[in-house]
Design a protein around this motif. Structure first.
Motif, PDB file in Angstrom:
ATOM      1  N   SER A  19     -58.532   4.009 -61.929  1.00  0.00           N
ATOM      2  CA  SER A  19     -58.393   5.251 -62.678  1.00  0.00           C
ATOM      3  C   SER A  19     -59.206   5.209 -63.963  1.00  0.00           C
ATOM      4  O   SER A  19     -59.628   4.155 -64.434  1.00  0.00           O
ATOM      5  N   THR A  20     -59.405   6.390 -64.512  1.00  0.00           N
ATOM      6  CA  THR A  20     -60.111   6.519 -65.784  1.00  0.00           C
ATOM      7  C   THR A  20     -59.750   7.843 -66.422  1.00  0.00           C
ATOM      8  O   THR A  20     -59.269   8.767 -65.748  1.00  0.00           O
ATOM      9  N   SER A  21     -59.934   7.930 -67.706  1.00  0.00           N
ATOM     10  CA  SER A  21     -59.860   9.231 -68.380  1.00  0.00           C
ATOM     11  C   SER A  21     -61.285   9.659 -68.688  1.00  0.00           C
ATOM     12  O   SER A  21     -62.151   8.818 -68.956  1.00  0.00           O
ATOM     13  N   VAL A  75     -58.368  14.639 -69.468  1.00  0.00           N
ATOM     14  CA  VAL A  75     -58.769  14.755 -68.067  1.00  0.00           C
ATOM     15  C   VAL A  75     -58.771  13.360 -67.458  1.00  0.00           C
ATOM     16  O   VAL A  75     -59.455  12.461 -67.959  1.00  0.00           O
ATOM     17  N   GLU A  76     -57.993  13.180 -66.379  1.00  0.00           N
ATOM     18  CA  GLU A  76     -57.857  11.864 -65.765  1.00  0.00           C
ATOM     19  C   GLU A  76     -58.207  11.916 -64.278  1.00  0.00           C
ATOM     20  O   GLU A  76     -57.942  12.914 -63.603  1.00  0.00           O
ATOM     21  N   TYR A  77     -58.768  10.828 -63.799  1.00  0.00           N
ATOM     22  CA  TYR A  77     -59.062  10.657 -62.375  1.00  0.00           C
ATOM     23  C   TYR A  77     -58.332   9.405 -61.898  1.00  0.00           C
ATOM     24  O   TYR A  77     -58.319   8.381 -62.574  1.00  0.00           O
ATOM     25  N   THR A 107     -56.802  10.596 -53.848  1.00  0.00           N
ATOM     26  CA  THR A 107     -57.563  10.727 -55.093  1.00  0.00           C
ATOM     27  C   THR A 107     -57.097  11.992 -55.796  1.00  0.00           C
ATOM     28  O   THR A 107     -56.919  13.038 -55.157  1.00  0.00           O
ATOM     29  N   VAL A 108     -56.915  11.897 -57.100  1.00  0.00           N
ATOM     30  CA  VAL A 108     -56.371  13.020 -57.863  1.00  0.00           C
ATOM     31  C   VAL A 108     -57.127  13.140 -59.185  1.00  0.00           C
ATOM     32  O   VAL A 108     -57.385  12.132 -59.846  1.00  0.00           O
ATOM     33  N   THR A 109     -57.472  14.350 -59.548  1.00  0.00           N
ATOM     34  CA  THR A 109     -57.976  14.646 -60.887  1.00  0.00           C
ATOM     35  C   THR A 109     -57.022  15.637 -61.523  1.00  0.00           C
ATOM     36  O   THR A 109     -56.763  16.703 -60.961  1.00  0.00           O
ATOM     37  N   ASP A 110     -56.450  15.281 -62.661  1.00  0.00           N
ATOM     38  CA  ASP A 110     -55.527  16.201 -63.318  1.00  0.00           C
ATOM     39  C   ASP A 110     -55.695  16.149 -64.824  1.00  0.00           C
ATOM     40  O   ASP A 110     -56.491  15.382 -65.359  1.00  0.00           O
ATOM     41  N   SER A 137     -69.327  13.987 -58.043  1.00  0.00           N
ATOM     42  CA  SER A 137     -68.582  15.193 -58.353  1.00  0.00           C
ATOM     43  C   SER A 137     -68.155  15.227 -59.817  1.00  0.00           C
ATOM     44  O   SER A 137     -68.279  16.245 -60.502  1.00  0.00           O
ATOM     45  N   ASN A 138     -67.642  14.105 -60.310  1.00  0.00           N
ATOM     46  CA  ASN A 138     -67.206  14.056 -61.703  1.00  0.00           C
ATOM     47  C   ASN A 138     -68.381  14.082 -62.666  1.00  0.00           C
ATOM     48  O   ASN A 138     -68.308  14.696 -63.733  1.00  0.00           O
TER      49      ASN A 138
END
Length: 496
Positions: free
Chosen positions: A111-113, A138-140, A152-155, A346-347
């Motif tokens: 994960s990362t921000s 914003v975190e992945y 996989t989640v981006t929130d 994508s990110n």
């Protein structure tokens, strides 16, 4: 020997007196080199308590982001290395519980921000206590169960944070996740480049890309090196313009440009190139990453910072047409994992669009069968092709069915080498026939193109095609001009 003995004794005494050497305890490799660089924008207006000094805020930011980093490492490895350096005793209790649970259940998270917006609320009079709200982080997160990818989640979330100064370092005492706040709509920048009905428009007028991938003849794959010469660029750009082309594609090597700390001298050379292109009314597609293959989530913020610095320098340049996120990333699918590569792209695209919404974004896929990937997120669909014109017609016909954006043949060409290392290669005339056939089809389909490349090269670096002589020999002879600058028969078909 006496010196070594004295040094050893002093080190042991130092350890016994302090419990451990401070740089080791606090992971000097993290302190010394910023390994986590999400975008962070502080709001220090209307703060209760004493005003905060710029240097102190920088220290807090450093330790706060390092706390995020060591937590991400811990969640990835299920080891608690570094947690004690950036979290107080009470704050690390829950982290240790989570790590223990994850290890037992064979879970781990990469994960990362991506960005932070901390609003400073209170800074104590003694300078040892700070409270802030980190808004809309914003975190992945990529989740794994027993080494198998499961989600996989981006929130986006907001955090209430308290940090304490302990032993000269800021540690998180309290960090509670709450719902994100509403984001104000920002007025979009003036956009000159647009896409409508699969047509690329510049200031409302159709723009047909007729271009070429560019390296100077004597500095192949080293455009911005020590031998950078603006006079050579001006001469070559004039040749390109007079040949009926209107676009260049160039490459920014990640390592060579300084990674996350982009070198000023490299940026200056890049800006010189852009200004020279503008003088001749040439547009430029800038490939932001070439010779890069690390898609580890923990390193995302470093690549984001690299891209931000390049984009910030370029976004006001009139010659800029588009950003190409990565050269041939699909070649890394097997070795790095398809989803890892796609998620990184994508990110990165989101980062670029936030920094510069006025310009287009594409990806230089090595194969047309991959070109539909991310097409809904990208502005232009670019792919490469080095097989026969007959095979290309079939591949393009299939691609037209599934792609709904303007397309670019971003690289194509044929080597004219047929010497000892490749006796079955193509002659100069056969190379010219190849381009004649390709240009006829491209013109019929009104398909944008950027061929490979202007010059034949005397040398090709081994890190480009390896050390095998037959591969190097072939790669040296893709040019429309030979190594001395003389036009080859193919030059007649460079633009039509």
């Amino acid at each position: 020997m006496n010196g070594l003995i004295i040094f050893g004794i002093s080190s042991v005494l130092g350890f016994l007196n302090t419990g451990a050497e401070r740089s080791t305890m606090l992971h000097a490799e993290i302190k010394g080199t910023r390994m986590y660089l999400p975008k962070i924008i502080w709001d220090t207006t209307n703060v209760e308590g004493r005003p905060i000094e710029k240097e102190r805020l920088q220290e807090i930011e450093r330790d706060y982001l390092n706390a995020w980093y060591v937590k991400q490492v811990a969640l990835s490895t299920n080891k608690d290395d570094g947690i004690a350096d950036y979290y107080t005793d009470s704050a690390r209790v829950n982290l240790f519980k989570n790590l223990k649970f994850n290890k037992k259940e064979k879970l781990h998270f990469k994960s990362t921000s991506v960005e932070h917006h901390p609003k400073l609320e209170f800074y104590s009079a003694d300078g040892q206590f700070i409270m802030f709200t980190d808004k809309n982080v914003v975190e992945y997160r990529h989740s794994f169960l027993d080494e198998q990818s499961i989600a996989t989640v981006t929130d986006t979330a907001t955090y209430k944070v308290i940090m304490l100064l302990e032993d000269g370092f800021w540690r998180i005492r309290h960090q509670v996740r709450i719902a994100p706040e509403k984001v104000e709509v920002v007025k979009k920048a003036q956009i000159n480049w647009k896409v409508e009905n699969k047509q690329l428009l510049y200031n409302g007028n159709p723009f047909d890309i007729k271009g070429i991938n560019y390296y100077p003849q004597t500095t192949a794959w080293d455009l911005f090196g020590e031998d950078f010469d603006s006079n050579i660029l001006a001469r070559d750009f004039t040749i390109i313009k007079n040949a009926g082309l209107n676009t260049l594609r160039i490459f920014v090597p990640y390592d060579d440009f300084g990674k996350a700390d982009v070198k000023e001298e490299k940026l200056k050379k890049l800006l010189i190139l852009m200004d020279l292109a503008e003088k001749l009314d040439l547009k430029v597609v800038v490939c932001l990453f070439d010779f890069y293959g690390d898609y580890d989530v923990l390193n995302w913020t470093l690549t984001h910072e690299h891209a931000r610095q390049i984009v910030t320098a370029l976004k006001d340049k009139k010659a800029l047409l588009a950003y190409d996120l990565k050269n041939e990333p699909d070649l890394d699918f097997d070795s790095r994992g398809t989803q890892n590569v796609i998620d990184w792209l994508s990110n990165l695209n989101k980062i670029i669009k936030k920094e510069d919404p006025a310009h287009l974004v594409t990806v230089g896929w090595s194969d047309p069968t991959k070109a539909e990937i991310l097409q809904e997120e990208l502005d232009l669909i670019s792919f490469h092709y080095y097989r026969s014109p007959e095979e290309f017609k079939e591949a393009y016909s299939k691609l037209k069915i599934v792609v709904n954006k303007p397309m670019i043949l971003g690289e194509f060409g044929r080597s004219s080498y047929s010497g000892i290392w490749n006796p079955l290669g193509y002659s100069l005339d056969e190379q010219a026939e190849y381009y004649k056939a390709m240009q006829a089809f491209l013109s019929k389909e009104k398909l944008a193109f950027m061929s490979w490349t202007l010059y034949d090269f005397n040398e090709v670096p081994s890190n480009v095609v390896g050390v095998l002589p037959w591969r190097k020999a072939r790669q040296k002879h893709f040019g429309f001009l030979d190594a001395s600058g003389k036009e080859k028969p193919a030059f007649k078909h460079i633009s039509n």
